[in-house]
Design a protein around this motif. Structure first.
Motif, PDB file in Angstrom:
ATOM      1  N   UNK A   1       4.731 -31.931  16.752  1.00 31.52           N
ATOM      2  CA  UNK A   1       4.654 -30.541  16.330  1.00 31.52           C
ATOM      3  C   UNK A   1       3.197 -30.109  16.303  1.00 31.52           C
ATOM      4  N   UNK A   2       2.896 -29.093  17.042  1.00 32.17           N
ATOM      5  CA  UNK A   2       1.525 -28.597  17.099  1.00 32.17           C
ATOM      6  C   UNK A   2       1.376 -27.513  16.038  1.00 32.17           C
ATOM      7  N   UNK A   3       0.370 -27.659  15.199  1.00 29.10           N
ATOM      8  CA  UNK A   3       0.149 -26.689  14.132  1.00 29.10           C
ATOM      9  C   UNK A   3      -0.800 -25.577  14.551  1.00 29.10           C
ATOM     10  N   UNK A   4      -1.278 -25.614  15.770  1.00 32.24           N
ATOM     11  CA  UNK A   4      -2.243 -24.643  16.244  1.00 32.24           C
ATOM     12  C   UNK A   4      -1.515 -23.386  16.720  1.00 32.24           C
ATOM     13  N   UNK A   5      -1.948 -22.237  16.236  1.00 34.39           N
ATOM     14  CA  UNK A   5      -1.279 -20.985  16.617  1.00 34.39           C
ATOM     15  C   UNK A   5      -1.618 -20.563  18.040  1.00 34.39           C
ATOM     16  N   UNK A   6      -2.585 -21.198  18.664  1.00 34.84           N
ATOM     17  CA  UNK A   6      -2.958 -20.835  20.027  1.00 34.84           C
ATOM     18  C   UNK A   6      -1.988 -21.403  21.060  1.00 34.84           C
ATOM     19  N   UNK A   7      -1.097 -22.301  20.678  1.00 39.24           N
ATOM     20  CA  UNK A   7      -0.158 -22.903  21.625  1.00 39.24           C
ATOM     21  C   UNK A   7       1.255 -22.367  21.397  1.00 39.24           C
ATOM     22  N   UNK A   8       1.370 -21.079  21.103  1.00 39.44           N
ATOM     23  CA  UNK A   8       2.678 -20.480  20.847  1.00 39.44           C
ATOM     24  C   UNK A   8       3.544 -20.472  22.097  1.00 39.44           C
ATOM     25  N   UNK A   9       2.908 -20.399  23.267  1.00 36.12           N
ATOM     26  CA  UNK A   9       3.665 -20.345  24.511  1.00 36.12           C
ATOM     27  C   UNK A   9       4.430 -21.638  24.776  1.00 36.12           C
ATOM     28  N   UNK A  10       4.006 -22.732  24.158  1.00 38.73           N
ATOM     29  CA  UNK A  10       4.747 -23.983  24.321  1.00 38.73           C
ATOM     30  C   UNK A  10       6.033 -23.973  23.501  1.00 38.73           C
ATOM     31  N   UNK A  11       6.081 -23.199  22.433  1.00 40.24           N
ATOM     32  CA  UNK A  11       7.265 -23.117  21.574  1.00 40.24           C
ATOM     33  C   UNK A  11       8.237 -22.024  22.015  1.00 40.24           C
ATOM     34  N   UNK A  12       7.800 -21.148  22.909  1.00 38.67           N
ATOM     35  CA  UNK A  12       8.617 -20.004  23.318  1.00 38.67           C
ATOM     36  C   UNK A  12       9.963 -20.395  23.928  1.00 38.67           C
ATOM     37  N   UNK A  13      10.062 -21.388  24.816  1.00 40.88           N
ATOM     38  CA  UNK A  13      11.382 -21.739  25.360  1.00 40.88           C
ATOM     39  C   UNK A  13      12.377 -22.172  24.277  1.00 40.88           C
ATOM     40  N   UNK A  14      11.891 -22.891  23.263  1.00 41.51           N
ATOM     41  CA  UNK A  14      12.786 -23.323  22.199  1.00 41.51           C
ATOM     42  C   UNK A  14      13.262 -22.140  21.358  1.00 41.51           C
ATOM     43  N   UNK A  15      12.351 -21.204  21.119  1.00 43.55           N
ATOM     44  CA  UNK A  15      12.739 -20.008  20.367  1.00 43.55           C
ATOM     45  C   UNK A  15      13.749 -19.179  21.146  1.00 43.55           C
ATOM     46  N   UNK A  16      13.540 -19.041  22.457  1.00 40.76           N
ATOM     47  CA  UNK A  16      14.477 -18.284  23.281  1.00 40.76           C
ATOM     48  C   UNK A  16      15.836 -18.965  23.352  1.00 40.76           C
TER      49      UNK A  16
END
Length: 170
Positions: A1-16
Motif C-alpha cells: 500500500x502506497x501512502x503517497x498521494x502522488x501515486x493516485x493513478x496506480x489506485x484508479x483501476x481498483x477504485x473503478x
C-alpha cells in the motif's frame, strides 16, 4: 500500500472496479451488468475460482458462445427491470421530499418581493439588498409562474418563477 498521494493513478483501476461492481440503489443492479449484460469477474475469482467460473470452464466453446448469446438476449429485460426499479426509486424519493414541501399560494393584486440575482446590476457588493420590491401580482399562471407589475401598474415583460418571490407584509 502506497501512502503517497502522488501515486493516485496506480489506485484508479481498483477504485473503478469497485465502482462498476457495486449495486446501485437507484437501479438495483451494477453498472457492468447494464452495460455488458453479465456481472464482472473480479480478480479474486480468477485466482480462487468461484462456482460460476468453474461452471464456465467446463463448457465447450460452442456451449459457452451459446450461453453468452442467451445472456445478450436477456440484457434488454435486465435493462428494462433496471429502468422500472429506477422509476420506483425516483417516485419514492419524490414522495418523501414532497411530504415536507408547503406550496405557496399567490392571489391577484397581492404584494410580493422579488429576489435579486447575483448577476443583476442591482446586486453589487456584500451589503446590497437581496430583495426588490414590493411588486403586485398581475397574473398567476399554471406551473407556479407569476407575472408581476410595478406599484404604478407597469407590467414586467418576463414571467417569474414563484420560488424567487415571497410575500410582502406591510
Amino acid at each position: 500500500m502506497v501512502e503517497n498521494h502522488k501515486k493516485w493513478h496506480e489506485k484508479l483501476p481498483f477504485a473503478l472496479l469497485g465502482y462498476r461492481t457495486t449495486v446501485r440503489t437507484s437501479t438495483g443492479t451494477t453498472p457492468s451488468l447494464l452495460v455488458y449484460g453479465t456481472e464482472a469477474v473480479i480478480p479474486t475469482e480468477v485466482e480462487i475460482p468461484s462456482l460460476r467460473i468453474i461452471q464456465e470452464a467446463k463448457l465447450s466453446d460452442a456451449e459457452w458462445i451459446r450461453s453468452c448469446y442467451e445472456q445478450l438476449a436477456l440484457i434488454d429485460g435486465k435493462r428494462m427491470s433496471a429502468v422500472c426499479h429506477s422509476q420506483l426509486y425516483h417516485n419514492r424519493i419524490s414522495r418523501a421530499f414532497n411530504k415536507r414541501v408547503r406550496p405557496s399560494q399567490f392571489t391577484l393584486r397581492q404584494l410580493v418581493l422579488k429576489q435579486i440575482f447575483p448577476y443583476q446590476d442591482k446586486a453589487k457588493g456584500k451589503f446590497s439588498p437581496k430583495w426588490q420590491g414590493p411588486c403586485l401580482v398581475h397574473r398567476v399562471l399554471i406551473g407556479g409562474i407569476l407575472i408581476l407589475a410595478e406599484m404604478d401598474g407597469k407590467v414586467w415583460p418576463k414571467p417569474i418563477n414563484l420560488d424567487v418571490v415571497k410575500r410582502y407584509y406591510v
